[in-house]
Design a protein around this motif. Structure first.
Motif, mmCIF file in Angstrom:
data_model
loop_
_atom_site.group_PDB
_atom_site.id
_atom_site.type_symbol
_atom_site.label_atom_id
_atom_site.label_comp_id
_atom_site.label_asym_id
_atom_site.label_seq_id
_atom_site.Cartn_x
_atom_site.Cartn_y
_atom_site.Cartn_z
ATOM 1 N N UNK A 186 0.824 -1.209 0.000
ATOM 2 C CA UNK A 186 0.000 0.000 0.000
ATOM 3 C C UNK A 186 0.860 1.261 0.000
ATOM 4 N N UNK A 187 2.012 1.214 0.672
ATOM 5 C CA UNK A 187 2.923 2.366 0.643
ATOM 6 C C UNK A 187 3.457 2.585 -0.765
ATOM 7 N N UNK A 188 3.812 1.506 -1.431
ATOM 8 C CA UNK A 188 4.275 1.610 -2.813
ATOM 9 C C UNK A 188 3.166 2.172 -3.706
ATOM 10 N N UNK A 189 1.943 1.709 -3.490
ATOM 11 C CA UNK A 189 0.811 2.246 -4.260
ATOM 12 C C UNK A 189 0.631 3.734 -3.983
ATOM 13 N N UNK A 218 3.342 5.583 -5.874
ATOM 14 C CA UNK A 218 3.012 5.609 -7.308
ATOM 15 C C UNK A 218 1.887 6.593 -7.594
ATOM 16 N N UNK A 219 0.863 6.614 -6.740
ATOM 17 C CA UNK A 219 -0.241 7.538 -6.993
ATOM 18 C C UNK A 219 0.223 8.985 -6.841
ATOM 19 N N UNK A 220 1.151 9.241 -5.888
ATOM 20 C CA UNK A 220 1.704 10.588 -5.748
ATOM 21 C C UNK A 220 2.519 10.990 -6.961
ATOM 22 N N UNK A 253 0.193 11.842 -9.654
ATOM 23 C CA UNK A 253 -0.674 12.979 -9.366
ATOM 24 C C UNK A 253 -2.120 12.590 -9.136
ATOM 25 N N UNK A 254 -2.349 11.338 -8.750
ATOM 26 C CA UNK A 254 -3.719 10.912 -8.474
ATOM 27 C C UNK A 254 -3.878 10.628 -6.994
ATOM 28 N N UNK A 255 -5.093 10.455 -6.596
ATOM 29 C CA UNK A 255 -5.396 10.146 -5.203
ATOM 30 C C UNK A 255 -4.923 8.736 -4.866
ATOM 31 N N UNK A 256 -4.498 8.530 -3.620
ATOM 32 C CA UNK A 256 -4.088 7.197 -3.184
ATOM 33 C C UNK A 256 -5.219 6.194 -3.310
ATOM 34 N N UNK A 313 -7.342 6.021 -5.641
ATOM 35 C CA UNK A 313 -7.471 5.593 -7.028
ATOM 36 C C UNK A 313 -6.692 4.307 -7.276
ATOM 37 N N UNK A 314 -5.584 4.161 -6.585
ATOM 38 C CA UNK A 314 -4.749 2.968 -6.745
ATOM 39 C C UNK A 314 -5.121 1.899 -5.720
ATOM 40 N N UNK A 315 -5.356 2.319 -4.484
ATOM 41 C CA UNK A 315 -5.575 1.338 -3.415
ATOM 42 C C UNK A 315 -6.968 0.718 -3.436
ATOM 43 N N UNK A 316 -7.979 1.449 -3.872
ATOM 44 C CA UNK A 316 -9.331 0.884 -3.890
ATOM 45 C C UNK A 316 -9.405 -0.366 -4.768
ATOM 46 N N UNK A 317 -8.934 -0.320 -6.014
ATOM 47 C CA UNK A 317 -8.963 -1.550 -6.814
ATOM 48 C C UNK A 317 -8.106 -2.668 -6.211
ATOM 49 N N UNK A 318 -6.986 -2.292 -5.583
ATOM 50 C CA UNK A 318 -6.138 -3.290 -4.930
ATOM 51 C C UNK A 318 -6.902 -3.995 -3.811
ATOM 52 N N UNK A 319 -7.589 -3.218 -2.980
ATOM 53 C CA UNK A 319 -8.355 -3.806 -1.885
ATOM 54 C C UNK A 319 -9.513 -4.661 -2.400
ATOM 55 N N UNK A 320 -10.173 -4.204 -3.465
ATOM 56 C CA UNK A 320 -11.257 -4.998 -4.052
ATOM 57 C C UNK A 320 -10.718 -6.309 -4.610
ATOM 58 N N UNK A 321 -9.548 -6.248 -5.239
ATOM 59 C CA UNK A 321 -8.932 -7.452 -5.789
ATOM 60 C C UNK A 321 -8.554 -8.439 -4.687
ATOM 61 N N UNK A 322 -8.197 -7.908 -3.515
ATOM 62 C CA UNK A 322 -7.855 -8.769 -2.383
ATOM 63 C C UNK A 322 -9.085 -9.417 -1.766
ATOM 64 N N UNK A 323 -10.262 -8.990 -2.211
ATOM 65 C CA UNK A 323 -11.493 -9.581 -1.696
ATOM 66 C C UNK A 323 -12.109 -8.807 -0.542
ATOM 67 N N UNK A 324 -11.615 -7.599 -0.285
ATOM 68 C CA UNK A 324 -12.188 -6.777 0.780
ATOM 69 C C UNK A 324 -13.598 -6.360 0.382
ATOM 70 N N UNK A 325 -14.559 -6.470 1.289
ATOM 71 C CA UNK A 325 -15.924 -6.046 0.955
ATOM 72 C C UNK A 325 -15.965 -4.565 0.573
#
Length: 181
Positions: free
Chosen positions: A88-91, A94-96, A99-102, A104-116
């Motif tokens: 998540x720190x790397x994400x 990368x988002x910084x 120039x995008x919001x964190x 934007x990168x972490x939400x799809x990552x969390x969804x992919x991990x199966x987080x509700x």
């Protein structure tokens, strides 16, 4: 509720905000600037270690008690308690850089991990709230943001949040996974 959790997060936030306000005398991109940036690590590290110890302890208690883990729940063992924050720190870096919001990168990552989706939404909201508050406070103190402008945007954000929350509650709208973020 355990009082120490929000207290620790608030203390960590206060330290970061104070540190950022103190950057007024430092020229951007100078060596002193980067030393001050990296100087936050010793402040944040104890909070990370405290949270890590707590989540590992909770995981071990649940595992020994035979508590079933819901789908998408991260098993916070010693390895995952280091691996996921690093990813998540790397994400975040990368988002910084992009120039995008964190979120934007972490939400799809969390969804992919199966987080509700509700967990993803709450996590992303928190990821936005604390850095935004810290930056806004620093800009306000440094004189880069007029107080009336900041208060107006704060009130507008609160109003839109309340209206949206009520609209979703009133309509009992069930959003698809991607829309919940």
């Amino acid at each position: 509720m355990q009082w120490w959790k929000p207290a620790a997060m608030t203390l960590c936030f206060a330290g970061i905000a104070s540190w950022r306000i103190g950057q007024k005398a430092v020229r951007c991109s100078s060596t002193a600037y980067w030393i001050r940036r990296l100087g936050l690590i010793p402040w944040v590290l104890p909070f990370f270690l405290l949270a890590r110890r707590h989540i590992i302890h909770d995981f071990e208690i649940k595992k020994r008690a035979g508590v079933p883990f819901p789908p998408g729940d991260v098993k916070w063992n010693r390895w995952n308690s280091v691996r996921w924050p690093l990813i998540c720190s790397l994400a975040g870096v990368m988002s910084g850089m992009l120039g995008s919001s964190g979120g934007t990168i972490k939400a799809p990552l969390l969804l992919e991990l199966g987080t509700p989706p509700t967990g993803v939404s709450a996590t992303v909201a928190q990821m936005v709230m604390f850095p935004s508050a810290s930056s806004s406070l620093a800009l306000l103190v440094l004189g880069f943001m007029p107080m009336d402008y900041g208060l107006l945007l704060f009130a507008y954000g609160g109003l839109i949040t309340c209206v949206t929350e009520e609209a979703v509650s009133y309509t009992h709208l069930t959003l698809p996974t991607i829309c919940s973020v």
